[in-house]
Design an enzyme around this catalytic site. Structure first.
Site, PDB file in Angstrom:
ATOM      1  CE  LYS A   1     -10.461  -5.450  50.808  1.00  0.00           C
ATOM      2  NZ  LYS A   1     -11.720  -5.195  50.100  1.00  0.00           N
TER       3      LYS A   1
ATOM      4  CD  GLN B   1     -15.241  -3.877  50.534  1.00  0.00           C
ATOM      5  OE1 GLN B   1     -14.023  -3.745  50.476  1.00  0.00           O
ATOM      6  NE2 GLN B   1     -15.815  -5.065  50.610  1.00  0.00           N
TER       7      GLN B   1
ATOM      8  CG  ASP C   1     -11.544  -5.802  43.956  1.00  0.00           C
ATOM      9  OD1 ASP C   1     -11.099  -6.685  44.698  1.00  0.00           O
ATOM     10  OD2 ASP C   1     -12.297  -4.893  44.350  1.00  0.00           O
TER      11      ASP C   1
END
Length: 331
Positions: free
Chosen positions: A53, A97, A120
């Site tokens: 990322k 994460q 997200d």
């Protein structure tokens, strides 16, 4: 006719170029989109995802920050960090994460992220907007899978779609996206009786389970479109069908080694686009219409919230982080 191969790498490269151009134009206006990624512990797979990322952001000119926290990080420490990032004007997107270490409450941590910075799409407000068909942030892996499916050129209206997997991260949002495209959707999972009976009815089959080989060739009807949205891209759905009989399917993902690469390349592209959109929105006040309502709710709960629609930080006298941002938003 051989199956149409859905090349996620090629599509991702195309999107990457377009995102870089849009980021460049935004930077000319004095705004550099910023993405903060929080990694707790040293899970090897998570480290790879986070690194990818970061590299992807660098490729398109997005400012990225990776914050590595020890395995022993407490819930309070994690939530206070998220609150500080909520109040940081240089950070437009926040990503925690997953999975987190077992002693941490993932749902509580995700709830602290400001919805407009939730790249997200896991915040309850964003998930609720998607469930009700309103515009908002959609989880990146389902978004990538849907982009690939649409690029087959197949008319989705009325098609039978089967999603194998029911996670909040992939399975459920994937099913909702297909439903919004007017598919007739069935959700299957590890407890489904006679799974093959359902999958063989699918015009569009999405595997959202991480168990390799869970879906075999005999479970897929001829002419189906198959996408592998499992974590890590290793369920080998497409690999089995391409290797056994290319003409069996209408379309499936490109395979590199043991991994289906399409959906996950597009998921990373979606993160970059999400950070860009968040940066633009937070400097124009365009937050899908929920910023003002969210502030009104917080005021009713006793928080001190700025009236400026572009402000993100808020505080309550008895519950503040080190920068005056919310340390917890729930009672």
């Amino acid at each position: 006719m051989a199956a149409q191969i859905l090349d996620g790498k090629a599509i991702s490269a195309e999107l990457r170029g377009a995102i870089a151009q849009r980021v460049a134009r935004l930077r000319e206006k004095g705004v550099t989109p910023g993405l903060a990624v929080i990694l707790v512990g040293a899970d090897p797979a998570s480290q790879i995802y986070v690194r990818n990322k970061s590299v992807g952001c660098d490729q398109v000119g997005i400012h990225s920050v990776t914050i590595n926290l020890p395995e022993t990080t407490t819930q309070d420490e994690l939530e206070k960090l998220i609150a500080r990032l909520n109040a940081d004007d240089t950070i437009h997107g926040i990503l925690v994460q997953l999975p987190l270490p077992k002693h941490l409450d993932e749902a509580a941590a995700l709830a602290v992220i400001a919805p407009e910075k939730d790249v997200d799409g896991f915040h309850l407000l964003n998930a609720g907007r998607m469930m009700s068909g309103q515009p908002g942030v959609v989880a990146c892996t389902p978004k990538g899978a849907m982009e690939m499916i649409r690029r087959t050129g197949i008319d989705l209206d009325g098609k039978e779609a089967v999603v194998v997997g029911r996670s909040n991260i992939v399975g459920k949002p994937m099913a909702m996206l297909l439903l919004q495209a007017n598919c007739t959707v069935t959700i299957c999972h590890s407890h489904t009786v006679n799974l093959a009976q359902h999958t063989r009815n699918a015009d569009i089959l999405v595997a959202a389970v991480g168990k390799p080989g869970f879906i075999t060739k005999s479970m897929v009807k001829p002419g189906a479109v198959v996408a592998d949205a499992a974590a890590g891209g290793n369920s080998r759905v497409a690999k089995l069908n391409i290797a056994a009989k290319p003409a069996h399917l209408a379309a499936c993902e490109r395979i590199d080694g043991n991994n289906a690469v399409g959906t996950h390349k597009l998921a990373h592209a979606a993160y970059r686009l999400r950070a860009f959109n968040a940066g633009r929105a937070q400097n124009t006040g365009a937050h899908h219409g929920y910023g003002r309502k969210r502030r009104e709710i917080l005021r009713k709960r006793g928080f001190q919230v700025p009236r400026d629609d572009n402000s993100v930080g808020c505080k309550r006298p008895d519950r503040v982080g080190s920068h005056g941002a919310v340390a917890q938003t729930g009672d």
